[in-house]
Design a protein around this motif. Sequence first.
Motif, mmCIF file in Angstrom:
data_model
loop_
_atom_site.group_PDB
_atom_site.id
_atom_site.type_symbol
_atom_site.label_atom_id
_atom_site.label_comp_id
_atom_site.label_asym_id
_atom_site.label_seq_id
_atom_site.Cartn_x
_atom_site.Cartn_y
_atom_site.Cartn_z
ATOM 1 N N ASN A 239 0.751 -1.228 -0.064
ATOM 2 C CA ASN A 239 -0.069 -0.014 0.169
ATOM 3 C C ASN A 239 0.933 1.186 0.061
ATOM 4 N N PHE A 240 0.832 2.016 -0.918
ATOM 5 C CA PHE A 240 1.595 3.129 -1.224
ATOM 6 C C PHE A 240 1.489 4.189 -0.044
ATOM 7 N N LYS A 241 0.259 4.292 0.623
ATOM 8 C CA LYS A 241 -0.277 5.227 1.806
ATOM 9 C C LYS A 241 0.816 4.933 2.800
ATOM 10 N N ILE A 242 1.373 3.528 2.962
ATOM 11 C CA ILE A 242 1.952 3.292 4.015
ATOM 12 C C ILE A 242 3.433 3.933 4.108
ATOM 13 N N TYR A 243 3.717 4.451 3.033
ATOM 14 C CA TYR A 243 4.929 5.114 2.860
ATOM 15 C C TYR A 243 4.874 6.603 3.039
ATOM 16 N N ARG A 244 3.790 7.014 3.418
ATOM 17 C CA ARG A 244 3.415 8.705 3.437
ATOM 18 C C ARG A 244 2.835 8.765 4.843
ATOM 19 N N PRO A 245 3.655 9.534 5.802
ATOM 20 C CA PRO A 245 3.246 9.517 7.144
ATOM 21 C C PRO A 245 2.114 10.321 7.280
ATOM 22 N N GLN A 246 1.642 10.991 6.367
ATOM 23 C CA GLN A 246 0.383 12.044 6.397
ATOM 24 C C GLN A 246 -0.912 11.179 6.671
ATOM 25 N N PHE A 247 -0.915 9.834 6.384
ATOM 26 C CA PHE A 247 -1.950 9.128 6.373
ATOM 27 C C PHE A 247 -2.184 8.161 7.487
ATOM 28 N N PHE A 248 -1.272 8.273 8.471
ATOM 29 C CA PHE A 248 -1.521 7.675 9.827
ATOM 30 C C PHE A 248 -2.205 8.692 10.691
ATOM 31 N N LYS A 249 -3.194 7.928 11.349
ATOM 32 C CA LYS A 249 -3.984 8.725 12.155
ATOM 33 C C LYS A 249 -3.293 9.476 13.557
ATOM 34 N N GLU A 250 -2.246 8.853 13.906
ATOM 35 C CA GLU A 250 -1.185 9.114 15.029
ATOM 36 C C GLU A 250 -0.669 10.693 14.542
ATOM 37 N N ASN A 251 -0.424 10.766 13.232
ATOM 38 C CA ASN A 251 0.153 12.123 12.697
ATOM 39 C C ASN A 251 -0.780 13.146 12.415
ATOM 40 N N TYR A 252 -1.991 12.901 12.637
ATOM 41 C CA TYR A 252 -3.262 13.954 12.457
ATOM 42 C C TYR A 252 -2.951 15.513 12.848
ATOM 43 N N PRO A 253 -2.250 15.459 14.274
ATOM 44 C CA PRO A 253 -2.167 16.802 14.592
ATOM 45 C C PRO A 253 -0.881 17.426 13.512
ATOM 46 N N MET A 254 -0.007 16.604 13.418
ATOM 47 C CA MET A 254 0.937 17.250 12.269
ATOM 48 C C MET A 254 0.413 17.713 11.000
ATOM 49 N N VAL A 255 -0.550 16.834 10.256
ATOM 50 C CA VAL A 255 -1.154 17.192 9.271
ATOM 51 C C VAL A 255 -2.103 18.398 9.283
ATOM 52 N N LYS A 256 -2.621 18.446 10.364
ATOM 53 C CA LYS A 256 -3.619 19.870 10.890
ATOM 54 C C LYS A 256 -2.566 20.977 10.914
ATOM 55 N N LEU A 257 -1.559 20.812 11.249
ATOM 56 C CA LEU A 257 -0.649 21.813 11.494
ATOM 57 C C LEU A 257 -0.075 22.301 10.291
ATOM 58 N N VAL A 258 0.240 21.642 9.309
ATOM 59 C CA VAL A 258 0.615 21.752 7.951
ATOM 60 C C VAL A 258 -0.783 22.712 7.159
ATOM 61 N N LYS A 259 -1.829 22.324 7.350
ATOM 62 C CA LYS A 259 -2.827 22.782 6.499
ATOM 63 C C LYS A 259 -3.267 24.049 7.245
ATOM 64 N N ASP A 260 -3.036 24.179 8.502
ATOM 65 C CA ASP A 260 -3.330 25.607 9.366
ATOM 66 C C ASP A 260 -1.862 26.605 8.972
ATOM 67 N N LYS A 261 -0.889 26.280 8.839
ATOM 68 C CA LYS A 261 0.301 27.209 8.778
ATOM 69 C C LYS A 261 0.687 27.349 7.488
ATOM 70 N N LEU A 262 0.406 26.619 6.575
ATOM 71 C CA LEU A 262 1.278 26.671 5.159
ATOM 72 C C LEU A 262 -0.012 26.943 3.884
ATOM 73 N N GLN A 263 0.499 27.681 3.207
ATOM 74 C CA GLN A 263 -0.368 27.726 2.075
ATOM 75 C C GLN A 263 0.210 26.663 1.020
ATOM 76 N N GLU A 264 -0.830 26.211 -0.008
ATOM 77 C CA GLU A 264 -0.454 25.073 -0.987
ATOM 78 C C GLU A 264 0.933 25.411 -1.548
ATOM 79 N N SER A 265 0.991 26.884 -2.071
ATOM 80 C CA SER A 265 2.265 27.085 -2.738
ATOM 81 C C SER A 265 3.583 26.757 -2.058
ATOM 82 N N SER A 266 3.504 27.088 -0.658
ATOM 83 C CA SER A 266 4.404 26.620 0.068
ATOM 84 C C SER A 266 4.923 25.263 0.294
ATOM 85 N N ILE A 267 3.503 24.397 0.492
ATOM 86 C CA ILE A 267 3.912 23.125 0.652
ATOM 87 C C ILE A 267 4.605 22.638 -0.650
ATOM 88 N N GLU A 268 4.133 23.120 -1.985
ATOM 89 C CA GLU A 268 4.752 22.395 -2.951
ATOM 90 C C GLU A 268 6.309 22.910 -3.099
#
Length: 354
Positions: A239-268
């Motif tokens: 499963n390709f998603k296993i290699y992407r930390p963003q898809f683990f529920k344990e990392n949700y606070p970090m994913v939320k941090l990315v959404k709250d603090k970074l614009q899409e252009s910065s992420i890219e």
Amino acid sequence: MNDGEILFKKPTYPINNSLAEYLKRFDRISKVPIYYDDLLRFSGFINVYDKQEVDTLWIRVYYNEFERNEIDLTLKKIYSLLHSDGNLDIIKFLNVDSIDYCTFGNSKPFRIKVRNILNDNYTHFYVKKADASRVYGLELEHILSPDKINFLVYEETLVEEHIMGIPGDVFIKTLLEDCSDTEKSQIAKEFVKFNERCMIRLLGDMRAYNYVIVPIHDFDQVVYRIRPIDFDQQCYEGNFKIYRPQFFKENYPMVKLVKDKLQESSIEQYKNEERAVLAKRILSAETRIKRLLKIMGQDLIAPDEHVQQLKNDLYKYTNDLNFKNAKRMGNVLTAAFRFVTRNFKNANLFKPGF
């Protein structure tokens, strides 16, 4: 977030002759005999609790007097090899303070605490069952990461140095909320880069307790780095998603941090930066990586159905036919590295010269 779930325990894959020769070539073979199974012969134990009196699920083990003397001497020699040049003169200044055994997880490691009796400084290292996936993961970390890592192999036993840092789950639970806005933005940036790095090198299962946060004090700020500490899932899951930390529920606070603090252009932008850095490291260590990938390409480190699923997922993600032609996990990783370096070279063709 549950799409990254791991359903089955990963088996241990033996180190084949080609990988053993590679390890010998790059001084990864221990000159001191050490066996994981010898450490299993403990005669008693007590539970280890943290500062809040919570059971850590580690146990502190004890041996009878004769075995303990022999084990202590071996562990001191291993420490000398791992952290120095193997000079045995330092042994008289070392003391093995504790040997802890982990009762959960795939590797069930022993954690060794060695103290210098002259100044009370101490460090840890781990003794585990050798597994080809983990060895490939450690070697790739050493080559492709800015942080080098020491490890040794002796037959079916693996010795790893301790990677210092705050466990990701502990940091998220106890420290993240109190970080400043600037620090949170910087952590979000690092998580984006960490996510990209794990995806490209196919290092899986980076749930929060499998990486550490490393605070680094600069002259006017604290910056944070994220380092993996568990390499068991290198090129195994389909499963390709296993290699992407963003898809683990344990990392949700970090994913939320990315959404709250970074614009899409910065992420890219940060993704592109990480791809470029990895491409440069791959190209600068091209000979060594090619040697390792050739061995991986001939090694069985995952079931065929995992290889088929992953290469199809990656083909859909990239439209690169090289993934379609992969027969083993090593071939899949080779295709991933070629994809990254080819795009890096092509991008540089269009940059103006001096």
